[in-house]
Design an enzyme around this catalytic site. Sequence first.
Site, PDB file in Angstrom:
ATOM      1  N   THR A  56     -32.438 -47.053 -25.880  1.00 41.54           N
ATOM      2  CA  THR A  56     -33.643 -46.335 -25.464  1.00 41.54           C
ATOM      3  C   THR A  56     -34.171 -45.511 -26.637  1.00 41.54           C
ATOM      4  O   THR A  56     -33.773 -45.762 -27.787  1.00 41.54           O
ATOM      5  CB  THR A  56     -33.377 -45.530 -24.169  1.00 41.54           C
ATOM      6  OG1 THR A  56     -34.609 -44.982 -23.715  1.00 41.54           O
ATOM      7  CG2 THR A  56     -32.357 -44.429 -24.369  1.00 41.54           C
ATOM      8  N   LYS A  72     -35.732 -48.905 -29.639  1.00 47.40           N
ATOM      9  CA  LYS A  72     -36.037 -50.218 -29.050  1.00 47.40           C
ATOM     10  C   LYS A  72     -36.604 -51.230 -30.045  1.00 47.40           C
ATOM     11  O   LYS A  72     -36.352 -52.428 -29.922  1.00 47.40           O
ATOM     12  CB  LYS A  72     -36.992 -50.055 -27.861  1.00 47.40           C
ATOM     13  CG  LYS A  72     -36.296 -49.445 -26.651  1.00 47.40           C
ATOM     14  CD  LYS A  72     -37.266 -49.096 -25.548  1.00 47.40           C
ATOM     15  CE  LYS A  72     -36.535 -48.335 -24.440  1.00 47.40           C
ATOM     16  NZ  LYS A  72     -37.450 -47.688 -23.513  1.00 47.40           N
ATOM     17  N   GLY A  74     -49.831 -45.041 -25.866  1.00 47.65           N
ATOM     18  CA  GLY A  74     -48.662 -45.379 -26.666  1.00 47.65           C
ATOM     19  C   GLY A  74     -48.633 -46.837 -27.058  1.00 47.65           C
ATOM     20  O   GLY A  74     -49.245 -47.694 -26.399  1.00 47.65           O
ATOM     21  N   ALA A  75     -47.934 -47.091 -28.173  1.00 49.67           N
ATOM     22  CA  ALA A  75     -47.799 -48.473 -28.658  1.00 49.67           C
ATOM     23  C   ALA A  75     -46.416 -48.673 -29.276  1.00 49.67           C
ATOM     24  O   ALA A  75     -46.236 -49.495 -30.156  1.00 49.67           O
ATOM     25  CB  ALA A  75     -48.892 -48.783 -29.684  1.00 49.67           C
ATOM     26  N   GLY A  76     -45.427 -47.901 -28.789  1.00 52.86           N
ATOM     27  CA  GLY A  76     -44.059 -48.033 -29.273  1.00 52.86           C
ATOM     28  C   GLY A  76     -43.297 -49.077 -28.467  1.00 52.86           C
ATOM     29  O   GLY A  76     -43.899 -49.955 -27.840  1.00 52.86           O
ATOM     30  N   GLY A  77     -41.989 -48.949 -28.490  1.00 49.21           N
ATOM     31  CA  GLY A  77     -41.140 -49.955 -27.860  1.00 49.21           C
ATOM     32  C   GLY A  77     -41.414 -50.147 -26.380  1.00 49.21           C
ATOM     33  O   GLY A  77     -41.686 -51.262 -25.915  1.00 49.21           O
ATOM     34  N   ALA A  78     -41.357 -49.059 -25.622  1.00 49.55           N
ATOM     35  CA  ALA A  78     -41.547 -49.177 -24.181  1.00 49.55           C
ATOM     36  C   ALA A  78     -42.973 -49.607 -23.858  1.00 49.55           C
ATOM     37  O   ALA A  78     -43.202 -50.506 -23.034  1.00 49.55           O
ATOM     38  CB  ALA A  78     -41.232 -47.848 -23.506  1.00 49.55           C
ATOM     39  N   THR A  88     -51.233 -43.404 -33.630  1.00 47.23           N
ATOM     40  CA  THR A  88     -51.431 -44.238 -34.815  1.00 47.23           C
ATOM     41  C   THR A  88     -52.224 -45.469 -34.379  1.00 47.23           C
ATOM     42  O   THR A  88     -51.667 -46.401 -33.794  1.00 47.23           O
ATOM     43  CB  THR A  88     -50.064 -44.641 -35.414  1.00 47.23           C
ATOM     44  OG1 THR A  88     -49.262 -43.460 -35.522  1.00 47.23           O
ATOM     45  CG2 THR A  88     -50.215 -45.300 -36.772  1.00 47.23           C
TER      46      THR A  88
HETATM   47  P1  ATR Z   1     -39.971 -45.972 -27.207  1.00 46.79           P
HETATM   48  O1  ATR Z   1     -38.926 -46.906 -27.662  1.00 46.79           O
HETATM   49  O2  ATR Z   1     -39.516 -45.098 -26.081  1.00 46.79           O
HETATM   50  O3  ATR Z   1     -41.266 -46.603 -26.871  1.00 46.79           O
HETATM   51  P2  ATR Z   1     -41.011 -45.301 -29.789  1.00 46.79           P
HETATM   52  O4  ATR Z   1     -40.993 -46.754 -30.088  1.00 46.79           O
HETATM   53  O5  ATR Z   1     -40.463 -44.338 -30.788  1.00 46.79           O
HETATM   54  O6  ATR Z   1     -40.226 -44.969 -28.459  1.00 46.79           O
HETATM   55  O7  ATR Z   1     -42.558 -44.941 -29.431  1.00 46.79           O
HETATM   56  C1  ATR Z   1     -42.971 -43.624 -29.225  1.00 46.79           C
HETATM   57  C2  ATR Z   1     -44.455 -43.606 -28.824  1.00 46.79           C
HETATM   58  O8  ATR Z   1     -44.824 -42.234 -28.581  1.00 46.79           O
HETATM   59  C3  ATR Z   1     -45.405 -44.100 -29.899  1.00 46.79           C
HETATM   60  O9  ATR Z   1     -46.549 -44.657 -29.290  1.00 46.79           O
HETATM   61  C4  ATR Z   1     -45.747 -42.801 -30.638  1.00 46.79           C
HETATM   62  O10 ATR Z   1     -46.969 -42.820 -31.345  1.00 46.79           O
HETATM   63  P3  ATR Z   1     -47.022 -43.330 -32.877  1.00 46.79           P
HETATM   64  O11 ATR Z   1     -47.038 -44.847 -32.810  1.00 46.79           O
HETATM   65  O12 ATR Z   1     -48.267 -42.771 -33.431  1.00 46.79           O
HETATM   66  O13 ATR Z   1     -45.776 -42.811 -33.543  1.00 46.79           O
HETATM   67  C5  ATR Z   1     -45.872 -41.845 -29.485  1.00 46.79           C
HETATM   68  N1  ATR Z   1     -45.668 -40.471 -29.933  1.00 46.79           N
HETATM   69  C6  ATR Z   1     -44.494 -39.915 -30.293  1.00 46.79           C
HETATM   70  N2  ATR Z   1     -44.705 -38.624 -30.672  1.00 46.79           N
HETATM   71  C7  ATR Z   1     -46.038 -38.383 -30.545  1.00 46.79           C
HETATM   72  C8  ATR Z   1     -46.873 -37.247 -30.771  1.00 46.79           C
HETATM   73  N3  ATR Z   1     -46.390 -36.081 -31.198  1.00 46.79           N
HETATM   74  N4  ATR Z   1     -48.199 -37.368 -30.510  1.00 46.79           N
HETATM   75  C9  ATR Z   1     -48.722 -38.541 -30.069  1.00 46.79           C
HETATM   76  N5  ATR Z   1     -47.970 -39.653 -29.839  1.00 46.79           N
HETATM   77  C10 ATR Z   1     -46.649 -39.577 -30.070  1.00 46.79           C
END
Ligand code: ATR
Length: 281
Positions: free
Chosen positions: A77, A81, A142-146, A168
């Site tokens: 998690t 991811k 969001g555009a990260g792993g989840a 981003t």
């Molecule tokens: P997970 O595996 O849970 O999805 P992750 O891959 O680290 O975790 O993704 C985190 C997400 O939260 C990303 O979309 C991240 O935005 P960035 O791609 O710009 O990094 C977003 N996120 C984390 N901290 C943030 C913040 N302070 N403000 C805005 N978005 C944030």
Amino acid sequence: MSESSKLPVTLIDGRTRVVVILAYPTHHVRTPAFFNARAAALGLNAVLVPWQVSPEQLPEALEGLRQVENLAGVIVTVPHKQRMAQLCDALEGIAADLEVCNVARRTADGRFVGRMYDGVGFVAGLCGQGIDPAGKRVLLLGAGGAATAVAAALLDAGARQLTIVNRTRDKADVLVAQLKVSRPDAAVTSAESTAGYWDLIVNGTSLGLKPDDPLPMDPATLDPHSIVAEVIMQPAETPLLLAAKARGSRIHRGEHMVTAQIDLLLDYLLGNLAGQEHTSR
Ligand code: ATR
């Protein structure tokens, strides 16, 4: 009495199959409570324990885990991811398409084979609460792993329009392009702002895990007719959900994404549940 002390107890013995959940930090992790209760209820001799491993140490931790013969696999998690998908020896299904995974099974020869169940878990959790994404205009934060897996699953479940907003922007653009490879006609786009009307808003960022996190969007812009959903499960109601509730929106907690995928995780890591030989204790 704490939440975990009310749950069925797994008696750990020399035959117990071990699963670790890799996270950094681990204090927000709630999957072990659900996983262990379900394993105990099914009579499976298996246990899930949290391992707090930093992103820098993830490759080394995984190398060590390859040698552990009673390790059924790992669940991963925040924030692992996407990196985990790169470290797996093979990826299956949507994990291969999107290069992201939340579980990896350890084979007898110490290889890790990754899969991604967050997306199907999220949609199953929604449907389980009577919220069908089909035909809905969805905003995904969001555009990260989840978020990546949730985006694919929402499109596959028939969302009418999916708009992805991420801090981003480039990552949102890359995700849109990635989703369109296998779904060329999908109505998915990235945007700079959250303005617009949404039937469903999903927080797929990690914002809300820490008490001092900013909100992932301005709640003043929320329409009370929008359903607001989370992937974060600790706290159970994030500041975004509390703000949405205060404005009269229906909310959907993050825990549903995990509870809806527990049987999939157990089945993948420990073998066919239906055919599993239950261990007497
Ligand atoms: P997970 O595996 O849970 O999805 P992750 O891959 O680290 O975790 O993704 C985190 C997400 O939260 C990303 O979309 C991240 O935005 P960035 O791609 O710009 O990094 C977003 N996120 C984390 N901290 C943030 C913040 N302070 N403000 C805005 N978005 C944030």
